[in-house]
Design an enzyme around this catalytic site. Structure first.
Site, short mmCIF file in Angstrom:
data_model
loop_
_atom_site.label_atom_id
_atom_site.label_comp_id
_atom_site.label_asym_id
_atom_site.label_seq_id
_atom_site.Cartn_x
_atom_site.Cartn_y
_atom_site.Cartn_z
N SER A 143 41.02 56.84 49.78
CA SER A 143 41.10 56.64 48.33
C SER A 143 39.73 56.89 47.72
O SER A 143 38.70 56.72 48.39
CB SER A 143 41.54 55.20 48.04
OG SER A 143 41.31 54.85 46.70
N TYR A 156 39.51 46.09 49.51
CA TYR A 156 40.17 47.39 49.68
C TYR A 156 39.14 48.52 49.63
O TYR A 156 39.14 49.41 50.50
CB TYR A 156 41.22 47.58 48.58
CG TYR A 156 41.89 48.93 48.58
CD1 TYR A 156 42.93 49.20 49.46
CD2 TYR A 156 41.48 49.94 47.71
CE1 TYR A 156 43.55 50.45 49.46
CE2 TYR A 156 42.09 51.18 47.71
CZ TYR A 156 43.13 51.42 48.58
OH TYR A 156 43.74 52.66 48.60
#
Length: 261
Positions: A143, A156
Site C-alpha cells: 500500500s 498498518y
C-alpha cells in the site's frame, strides 16, 4: 506483447482469496489459463468463492496467524503441485485506532497477517520452488501507506513499510535461484467484509485522489500479472504503485481559490 499468454497451466496461490483485491487478482489469473489455489481463514466463504471459478480453482482454508496452519497449507500444495509458479501474498487486515487506544492483540494481529505471514509463506513456497527448479515469482500486495503515514492506522502503515524491506530482502536472497520478488501497491478500494469502510470515508478518500477515482479490477490485476510475467523477467525488488497518484499527494486545496484557471 500479450504477457497473459504466459499463465496457461501455471500454478498460482492467492492468499486472502475471498477479499476484493484477492478476488480481482485470482480471477485475472484464472481467465489467463492458470490453475488457482485460494486461501482464506473463512472456510464457508472460501467454499462459496471457489464455486464461482467453475473448476479453475480450489481452496485451502488456513489461519495465517498460525504457523502450524501455514505448514499444513504448504504441505498440501507440495503434495498436489510440487511447487507453485506464482505466490501472491495478498491477505491483509486494516483495523484502525489511535496509538493510545489500540490494544496489543490488535497490533500483533496486524503484524501477524500483514508481515509475519508473507515472510513465512514466502519462505515455505520459495523452498519448494528451489527444490523443484521453478524460476517463480512472488508478488506482495502492499500500500502507499508504506510511504505515507496516516493517523489511526499507524500499525498498518508500519507493517507495510516493513513488508517493503522484507520484499527487497527476499529479492536479493532468491535472485540466484531465478525467483523474482516484487510489490504492487493497489489503489484505494472500498473496503471488504473484513475491513469495512463507511460511505463517508470512501467518498472523502476518492475525492482526494489525483486521478479522481477508486481502483478498478484491471488496475490491480494487470499490474500483478505483468510483474509475474516474462515481460518483467528483469524486474525484482521493485515497487509498482497503481493508485491514481494517491500515495504522492492529495487534491485538497487549503485556500479560498480552489482551481488554477
Amino acid at each position: 506483447m500479450d504477457f497473459k499468454d504466459d499463465f496457461v497451466g501455471k500454478k498460482v496461490i492467492v492468499t486472502g482469496g475471498c477479499g476484493i483485491i484477492g478476488g480481482w487478482i485470482a480471477q485475472a489469473f484464472a481467465a489467463a489459463g492458470a490453475e488457482i489455489c485460494l486461501t482464506d481463514h473463512r472456510s464457508d466463504a472460501l467454499a462459496e468463492t471457489v464455486e464461482t471459478y467453475e473448476g479453475r480453482a480450489f481452496g485451502i482454508a488456513a489461519d495465517l496467524m498460525n504457523a502450524a496452519d501455514m505448514d499444513r497449507f504448504a504441505a498440501e500444495i507440495e503434495q498436489r503441485w510440487g511447487a507453485p509458479d506464482i505466490l501472491v501474498n495478498n491477505a491483509g487486515i486494516y483495523p484502525s485506532g489511535f496509538l493510545l487506544d489500540i490494544g496489543i492483540d490488535d497490533f500483533d494481529a496486524i503484524m501477524g497477517v500483514n508481515l509475519r505471514a508473507p515472510f513465512y509463506l514466502s519462505k515455505l513456497f520459495a523452498r519448494q520452488m528451489v527444490e523443484k527448479g521453478v524460476k517463480g515469482s512472488i508478488v506482495n500486495i502492499s500500500s502507499g501507506a508504506a510511504r505515507k503515514m496516516r493517523r489511526t492506522v499507524v500499525p498498518y502503515c508500519t507493517s507495510k513499510t516493513a513488508l517493503d524491506r522484507l520484499t527487497k530482502g527476499f529479492a536479493i536472497e532468491l535472485a540466484e535461484y531465478g525467483i523474482r520478488v516484487n510489490i504492487v501497491e493497489p489503489g484505494f478500494a472500498a473496503g471488504s467484509d473484513v475491513s469495512a469502510l463507511t460511505n463517508e470515508h470512501v467518498n472523502t478518500v476518492t475525492s482526494s485522489i489525483p486521478l479522481g477515482r477508486a481502483s478498478s479490477r484491471d488496475d490491480v490485476s494487470n499490474a500483478v500479472l505483468f510483474l509475474s510475467s516474462s515481460a518483467a523477467s528483469y524486474v525484482t525488488g521493485a515497487t509498482l504503485a497503481v493508485d491514481g497518484g494517491n500515495s504522492i499527494g492529495s487534491l485538497a486545496v487549503f485556500q479560498d481559490k480552489k482551481t488554477a484557471l
